[in-house]
Motif scaffolding. Structure first.
Motif, PDB file in Angstrom:
ATOM      1  N   SER A   1       0.837  -1.218   0.000  1.00  0.00           N
ATOM      2  CA  SER A   1       0.000   0.000   0.000  1.00  0.00           C
ATOM      3  C   SER A   1       0.861   1.253   0.000  1.00  0.00           C
ATOM      4  CB  SER A   1      -0.960  -0.006   1.193  1.00  0.00           C
ATOM      5  OG  SER A   1      -0.227   0.088   2.404  1.00  0.00           O
ATOM      6  N   ASP A   2       1.991   1.280   0.705  1.00  0.00           N
ATOM      7  CA  ASP A   2       2.886   2.437   0.671  1.00  0.00           C
ATOM      8  C   ASP A   2       3.464   2.628  -0.732  1.00  0.00           C
ATOM      9  OD1 ASP A   2       2.459   2.925   3.326  1.00  0.00           O
ATOM     10  OD2 ASP A   2       4.360   2.028   4.011  1.00  0.00           O
ATOM     11  N   PHE A   3       3.845   1.554  -1.387  1.00  0.00           N
ATOM     12  CA  PHE A   3       4.390   1.649  -2.743  1.00  0.00           C
ATOM     13  C   PHE A   3       3.323   2.178  -3.704  1.00  0.00           C
ATOM     14  CE2 PHE A   3       5.320  -0.457  -6.880  1.00  0.00           C
ATOM     15  CZ  PHE A   3       6.501   0.214  -7.166  1.00  0.00           C
ATOM     16  N   TRP A   4       2.092   1.683  -3.574  1.00  0.00           N
ATOM     17  CA  TRP A   4       1.008   2.132  -4.454  1.00  0.00           C
ATOM     18  C   TRP A   4       0.716   3.612  -4.238  1.00  0.00           C
ATOM     19  CZ3 TRP A   4      -0.766   0.567  -8.737  1.00  0.00           C
ATOM     20  CH2 TRP A   4      -1.971   1.031  -9.243  1.00  0.00           C
ATOM     21  N   ASP A   5       0.719   4.086  -2.987  1.00  0.00           N
ATOM     22  CA  ASP A   5       0.502   5.518  -2.710  1.00  0.00           C
ATOM     23  C   ASP A   5       1.617   6.357  -3.326  1.00  0.00           C
ATOM     24  OD1 ASP A   5      -1.825   5.042  -1.349  1.00  0.00           O
ATOM     25  OD2 ASP A   5      -0.860   5.011   0.643  1.00  0.00           O
ATOM     26  N   TYR A   6       2.855   5.876  -3.271  1.00  0.00           N
ATOM     27  CA  TYR A   6       3.997   6.616  -3.829  1.00  0.00           C
ATOM     28  C   TYR A   6       3.881   6.723  -5.356  1.00  0.00           C
ATOM     29  CZ  TYR A   6       8.779   7.865  -5.025  1.00  0.00           C
ATOM     30  OH  TYR A   6       9.876   8.497  -5.543  1.00  0.00           O
ATOM     31  N   ILE A   7       3.452   5.647  -5.966  1.00  0.00           N
ATOM     32  CA  ILE A   7       3.337   5.645  -7.426  1.00  0.00           C
ATOM     33  C   ILE A   7       2.224   6.579  -7.889  1.00  0.00           C
ATOM     34  CG2 ILE A   7       2.638   4.180  -9.388  1.00  0.00           C
ATOM     35  CD1 ILE A   7       4.107   1.895  -8.116  1.00  0.00           C
ATOM     36  N   ARG A   8       1.130   6.637  -7.172  1.00  0.00           N
ATOM     37  CA  ARG A   8      -0.036   7.422  -7.604  1.00  0.00           C
ATOM     38  C   ARG A   8       0.153   8.913  -7.426  1.00  0.00           C
ATOM     39  NH1 ARG A   8      -5.149   5.501  -5.004  1.00  0.00           N
ATOM     40  NH2 ARG A   8      -6.068   6.819  -6.597  1.00  0.00           N
ATOM     41  N   GLN A   9       1.118   9.346  -6.657  1.00  0.00           N
ATOM     42  CA  GLN A   9       1.311  10.788  -6.456  1.00  0.00           C
ATOM     43  C   GLN A   9       1.783  11.420  -7.752  1.00  0.00           C
ATOM     44  OE1 GLN A   9       4.015  11.388  -3.247  1.00  0.00           O
ATOM     45  NE2 GLN A   9       2.692  10.450  -1.726  1.00  0.00           N
TER      46      GLN A   9
ATOM     47  N   ARG B   1       3.954  13.400  -9.849  1.00  0.00           N
ATOM     48  CA  ARG B   1       5.301  13.953  -9.765  1.00  0.00           C
ATOM     49  C   ARG B   1       5.715  14.368 -11.166  1.00  0.00           C
ATOM     50  NH1 ARG B   1       7.535  12.586  -4.947  1.00  0.00           N
ATOM     51  NH2 ARG B   1       6.691  10.785  -3.869  1.00  0.00           N
TER      52      ARG B   1
ATOM     53  N   ARG C   1       7.196  11.661 -14.012  1.00  0.00           N
ATOM     54  CA  ARG C   1       6.798  10.334 -13.549  1.00  0.00           C
ATOM     55  C   ARG C   1       6.734   9.352 -14.714  1.00  0.00           C
ATOM     56  NH1 ARG C   1       0.910   9.115 -11.076  1.00  0.00           N
ATOM     57  NH2 ARG C   1       0.398  10.486 -12.772  1.00  0.00           N
TER      58      ARG C   1
END
Length: 158
Positions: free
Chosen positions: A14-22, A24, A27
């Motif tokens: 879930s942390d990885f998915w949140d990082y990807i969806r931001q 940037r 990206r």
């Protein structure tokens, strides 16, 4: 030791998915470079590390015989091929004998030589080399038993 027993994969995913969806900057460029780099690495391994050579075309020649060959012609051909195989084997045995003599390894081909003589007759004598007796070397004990050699006659230094 307690950390290795309790794995929590869900939190990391879930942390990885949140990082990807931001959102940037760059990206999509970063994703493109990562995917292309991975594909280039896999392609390079497939092409250069584990090369595949296409089989080369082969031409296989075979003998063609008359359909009306007699039984005697067939047997004569078999015998000629068997004699050629026997000659080649005798040549190989002679080479092995030379190698064994050089290395000091005992190599006995007497039974095979008998078969060669039976098959080829007098021709076998030219193919089968006569084994020379190895030179007799005296051992240290034999030389000591003979005693010291007499000194060579000649001028001596004072």
């Amino acid at each position: 030791m307690g950390m290795l027993n309790n794995w929590d994969v869900g939190g990391g995913v879930s942390d990885f998915w949140d990082y990807i969806r931001q959102p940037r900057p760059h990206r999509w460029t970063s994703w493109g470079v990562a995917v292309v780099l991975a594909l280039v690495v896999f392609w390079g391994f497939g092409k250069y590390l584990i090369p595949y050579e296409k089989p080369k075309p082969q031409i296989i020649y075979f003998e063609n015989w008359k359909a009306d060959r007699s039984e005697a012609e067939v047997r004569a051909d078999w015998i000629a091929r068997a004699k050629e195989t026997t000659r080649e084997n005798a040549r190989r045995r002679a080479e092995y004998q030379k190698l064994a003599d050089m290395m000091g390894v005992p190599y006995d081909s007497s039974k095979a030589d008998e078969v060669t003589r039976e098959t080829l007759g007098k021709e076998a004598d030219t193919l089968i080399a006569k084994k020379p007796e190895p030179p007799k070397r005296s051992t240290l004990a034999e030389r000591a038993a003979r005693g010291p050699k007499p000194a060579a006659e000649g001028p001596t230094r004072p």
